[in-house]
Design an enzyme around this catalytic site. Structure first.
Site, short mmCIF file in Angstrom:
data_model
loop_
_atom_site.label_atom_id
_atom_site.label_comp_id
_atom_site.label_asym_id
_atom_site.label_seq_id
_atom_site.Cartn_x
_atom_site.Cartn_y
_atom_site.Cartn_z
N GLU A 49 11.01 2.89 17.98
CA GLU A 49 9.75 2.69 18.69
C GLU A 49 8.53 3.16 17.89
O GLU A 49 7.76 4.02 18.32
CB GLU A 49 9.78 3.40 20.05
CG GLU A 49 10.80 2.81 21.00
CD GLU A 49 10.80 3.46 22.37
OE1 GLU A 49 11.26 2.82 23.32
OE2 GLU A 49 10.33 4.63 22.50
N GLU A 96 16.70 -1.69 24.47
CA GLU A 96 16.70 -0.67 25.51
C GLU A 96 16.16 -1.24 26.82
O GLU A 96 15.19 -2.00 26.83
CB GLU A 96 15.80 0.52 25.13
CG GLU A 96 16.30 1.42 24.03
CD GLU A 96 15.38 2.61 23.82
OE1 GLU A 96 14.64 2.97 24.77
OE2 GLU A 96 15.36 3.17 22.72
#
Length: 697
Positions: A149, A306
Site C-alpha cells: 500500500e 485485500e
C-alpha cells in the site's frame, strides 16, 4: 496471470510471526479445508527476517514455505519493506519522514520512512535481494509482493534529503536552465523568480498560497519518488527471478499516485478494497474502482489482494458485512475482472492496532459463523475456476488523468467544492445503473475501440491530447465533457490564443465542443439553480395539450445544478438544456455539437444524478446493450459479462433487498455455474453466474 496456480485464487495475508509455531500446521490444514489456494506471506516481517543490520533469520520462513508447498498452497511472497524495524530507525533516524510543518514522524506505526532516502532504498533493496536469492527456486513461490500500500500513510516527505531529490527531479524535467523552470512555474508572480536550483525547497508550510506550478510538480515528484522505491526492488526481483510475476497492492482510485505510470511496471495489477457495509451505494463505488484496476492492466485479469471478510477496525463505526453481502461483494470482484479474491487477514490478531479487524479465521475459530462463510466462498470460487483468464469488453471509456486531477484540486480556484473522484462517481453511477461496463483510459490513449468517451472533468489538457479528442469525434465518436475542462495546459498555464488576445475557455476543446465559456459561476453551498432540458420542455407542452390541470399528473422534481455553473455561449453547438432562474436564466447549460461524423456534448454545470439525461442522449444511441444487461437495468441487478474464446459468463448480482424473477430473459442454454441448473429467479442479495456458449464455437 499467475501460472503456478490454476483457477481463481483464494486466500489471505498470513502473519505467522504473531503466533507460536505450534499453530502454523493447524492453520495450513484449515486453509486446505477452506479451499485456500494462495497466501500472502511476510508483508510486515522485516524485524523478524533481519533482527540487526548484519544478522538474518530465515529458518522460520523456510519451514513455512516448505509447509505451504507440502499442502499445495502457493505463496505471494512479500519483500517486507513497508515497515522498517526499530533498530534501523534508531541507527538511521534521518530516514524518518518529515511533514510540511517540519515535524519528523516517529517510529511506532508503519510506513515510517522518507521515500527519497538513499539509506532506506539501499536497505530495502538489500532485503529484497536477500529474500529473492533465498527463495528463487522454491516451488511454493508464485508471486512477488513488493512493499504494501504505497502512499497509504506517507505519500510525501519534506526533509532536506527530499528537497535535494526534488531539485534533481526538477533538473531532469525542466532541464538545467533555471529560466525554463521559472517559466513553467510562472515565478514572475509575487517575485518568486529563482536564479539557482539550490534556492528551491519543497512546498513546506508558508505564510500564504504556494505557487501552483510548484505544487503540481511536487505531486508528480512525490508519486515518482515512491515509484523509484518500487522500481529499485522490482529490478532486483526481475534480475534474480525473471519468470516470477511482480505486483504491489494499489488502493483503488487513489489521488496521490499516478497509477498509469505504476501499472506499466507491474505484471499483475492488484488492489485493496474496503467498501463500507453501512453505505447502501458502496457496491457502485467498488465497481468503479474495479473497472479502473482492470483498465490499468489493459484489460488483463487483476487480483483483489485485500478485502475485509466482515468488519474493519479503522472506521468510526465498523459495521460488519452480512453473510449475503460478503458473498455478493466477493463475487462482484470476479465479475469485474478479478482472477483472485484475497483478504486481510487469515487469522484474527490477538494484539496490535488491527486486533478487531475481521479475518477468514475469526477469534471464535471454526465454530463461528464467519468460518462457515469462509468455507462457502472457497467452495464457490472453486466452482467458477473456468472463468479465470476470461476478459471484459466495453464500448464506453472514461478519461482519467492524474496530472489533471492534481491541478484541478489545487488551491485558489473558483470553487473548492469540485472533487474529481466524486464527479466521476456521479457519471459512473448512471452507467452502472444501466449495466454498462466502463474502461478507463489516459488522455493520450487510442480511443478508436470506444463508441462513447466521457470526460467528467479534464481541467488540464495538452493541445496534443485535445487534438486526439477532436479527431475522435470528427471520425464518428461520441464525446461528453464536463464543466471546467480545457482550462490549462500541462504546466497549469491558462490556454492562450496565438494572437495574444487570449484563447478563451474551454481552450483547445472549443472547436470540437462548439462553445465559449465567458465566466465561471460557482454555486454557493446549500443552493441550486434549476435547469430545463429542451426535450422535457417540448414533452410538457405536448402533454399540456392533452391533459387537464386536474388530472393528477405525478410530481417530478426538475433537474438542478449544484456547486457549479457557467456563463456559456454557443458557436456551432445547439443548446440541449438551459438555466431557468438566477443570473444565468435563459443561457445554455448543456450543449451538443455535430462535428464531422460524431457529436460532442458539453455540460457546464454539476447536475449530480440528473447527468443521466445527458448520458442517455449520448450513450443509448451509440452502444448496443447485451439483451440480458438491458432487461435487468434499473432493477438493482448488476450484470457483467466475462468472455473466453468459447463461452460468455454472465454475472447477475442482486444488490437489492427484493428477489428478481428471471423468467424468460435468460439466453438459450444458460446454466448457473454455482448450481448446475437453469435459474428461474435471483434471490435478494443473491448471485447467479450463467455460462453460455458463444455462437459459432
Amino acid at each position: 496471470m499467475i501460472t503456478r496456480v490454476e483457477g481463481l485464487l483464494y486466500g489471505a495475508d498470513y502473519n505467522p510471526e504473531q503466533w507460536p509455531e505450534s499453530v502454523w500446521k493447524q492453520d495450513v490444514n484449515l486453509m486446505r479445508d477452506a479451499g485456500v489456494t494462495m497466501v500472502t506471506l511476510g508483508v510486515f516481517s522485516w524485524a523478524r527476517l533481519q533482527p540487526a543490520e548484519d544478522q538474518w533469520d530465515f529458518e522460520w520462513l523456510d519451514r513455512l514455505m516448505d509447509l505451504f508447498h507440502s499442502r499445495g498452497i502457493a505463496v505471494d511472497l512479500a519483500t517486507a519493506t513497508a515497515s522498517p524495524p526499530a533498530w534501523f530507525v534508531r541507527q538511521y533516524p534521518q530516514t524518518l519522514p518529515v511533514t510540511a510543518d517540519g515535524v519528523r514522524l516517529e517510529f511506532g506505526s508503519r510506513q515510517h520512512y522518507c521515500p527519497s532516502s538513499p539509506v532506506y532504498r539501499e536497505a530495502a533493496t538489500r532485503l529484497a535481494r536477500t529474500i529473492a536469492e533465498r527463495y528463487a527456486e522454491h516451488p511454493a513461490l508464485a508471486l512477488w509482493h513488493i512493499h504494501n500500500e504505497y502512499g497509504d500513510h506517507v505519500a510525501e516527505c519534506f526533509c532536506d534529503v527530499s528537497a535535494e531529490d526534488f531539485r534533481s527531479w526538477l533538473r531532469e524535467r525542466h532541464g538545467d536552465d533555471i529560466a525554463q523552470l521559472n517559466f513553467a512555474w510562472g515565478t514572475e508572480f509575487w517575485s518568486q523568480r529563482y536564479s539557482d536550483f539550490a534556492q528551491i525547497e519543497p512546498p513546506r508550510t508558508a505564510p500564504g498560497p504556494i505557487n501552483p506550478g510548484q505544487l503540481l510538480d511536487w505531486r508528480r515528484f512525490s508519486s515518482d519518488a515512491l515509484l523509484a522505491c518500487f522500481l529499485a526492488e522490482r529490478s532486483v526481483l526481475k534480475e534474480v527471478t525473471p519468470e516470477i510475476p511482480v505486483t504491489t497492492n494499489f488502493m483503488s482510485m487513489m489521488k496521490d499516485l499516478d497509477y498509469w505510470k505504476w501499472a506499466a511496471n507491474e505484471d499483475v495489477v492488484s488492489d485493496d478494497a474496503y467498501p463500507d457495509p453501512a453505505d447502501g451505494s458502496a457496491h457502485v463505488l467498488a465497481a468503479m474502482n474495479y473497472d479502473l484496476m482492470r483498465s490499468l492492466g489493459n484489460g488483463r485479469p487483476w487480483l483483489l489482494m485485500e478485502q475485509a471478510p466482515s468488519a474493519v477496525s479503522w472506521r468510526a463505526v465498523n459495521v460488519p458485512k452480512t453473510p449475503d453481502q460478503r458473498r455478493l461483494w466477493s463475487l462482484q470482484t470476479v465479475a469485474r475482472g478479478a482472477d483472485g479474491v484475497m483478504h486481510f487477514q487469515w487469522r484474527a490478531s490477538r494484539a496490535g492496532a488491527e486486533k478487531f479487524h475481521s479475518a477468514l479465521l475469526p477469534h471464535g475459530g471454526t465454530q463461528s459463523r464467519g468460518w462457515r462463510e469462509t468455507v462457502r466462498i472457497g467452495e464457490e470460487l472453486a466452482q467458477l475456476k473456468e472463468v479465470a483468464g476470461s476478459r471484459i469488453e466495453s464500448a464506453v471509456a472514461i478519461v482519467l488523468d492524474w496530472n489533471s486531477w492534481w491541478a484541478l484540486e489545487a488551491e485558489d480556484h473558483p470553487s473548492a467544492r469540485v472533487r474529481l473522484r466524486e464527479q466521476i462517481l456521479s457519471w459512473y453511477s448512471v452507467l452502472h445503473r444501466w449495466n454498462h461496463v466502463v474502461d478507463y483510459v489516459p488522455p493520450d490513449a487510442d480511443l478508436s475501440p470506444y463508441k462513447v468517451v466521457l470526460a467528467p472533468n479534464l481541467y488540464s489538457v495538452s493541445t496534443e491530447n485535445a487534438a486526439r479528442l477532436t479527431d475522435y469525434v470528427y471520425g464518428g465518436g461520441y464525446l461528453v465533457v464536463g464543466f471546467f475542462s480545457g482550462i490549462v495546459d500541462e504546466l497549469d498555464h491558462i490556454h492562450q490564443g496565438t494572437d495574444g488576445t487570449g484563447g478563451g475557455y474551454p481552450g483547445p476543446l472549443r472547436e470540437v465542443l462548439g462553445v465559449a465559456v465567458d465566466e465561471w459561476w460557482p454555486i454557493a453551498d446549500g443552493r441550486s439553480v434549476p435547469v430545463t432540458f429542451s426535450a422535457d420542455e417540448e414533452a410538457a407542452k405536448a402533454k399540456k395539450k392533452h391533459v387537464s390541470a386536474s388530472s393528477g399528473i405525478g410530481y417530478h422534481p426538475a433537474p438542478a445544478a449544484v456547486r457549479w455553473s457557467e456563463w456559456l455561449g454557443t458557436t456551432t453547438a445547439r443548446s440541449v438544456a438551459h438555466y431557468t432562474d438566477g443570473p444565468l436564466k435563459g443561457r445554455p447549460a448543456v450543449t451538443c455539437n455535430e462535428f464531422g461524423e460524431g457529436r460532442a456534448w458539453y455540460v457546464s454545470c454539476d447536475l449530480g444524478g440528473d447527468i443521466e439525461k445527458v448520458l442517455g442522449e449520448a450513450v443509448r444511441p451509440a452502444v448496443v446493450w447485451p439483451s440480458l444487461a438491458s432487461t435487468l437495468a434499473f432493477t438493482g441487478v448488476e450484470v457483467v459479462c466475462r468472455s473466453s474464446e468459447t463461452h460468455h459468463y454472465y454475472f447477475l448480482l442482486n444488490h437489492s433487498d427484493k428477489p428478481v424473477d428471471l423468467g424468460s430473459s435468460l439466453p438459450y442454454g444458460a446454466v448457473n455455474l454455482l448450481t448446475g441448473n437453469r435459474p428461474t429467479h435471483l434471490a435478494a442479495q443473491g448471485v447467479v453466474v450463467l455460462k453460455v456458449g458463444r455462437i459459432g464455437r
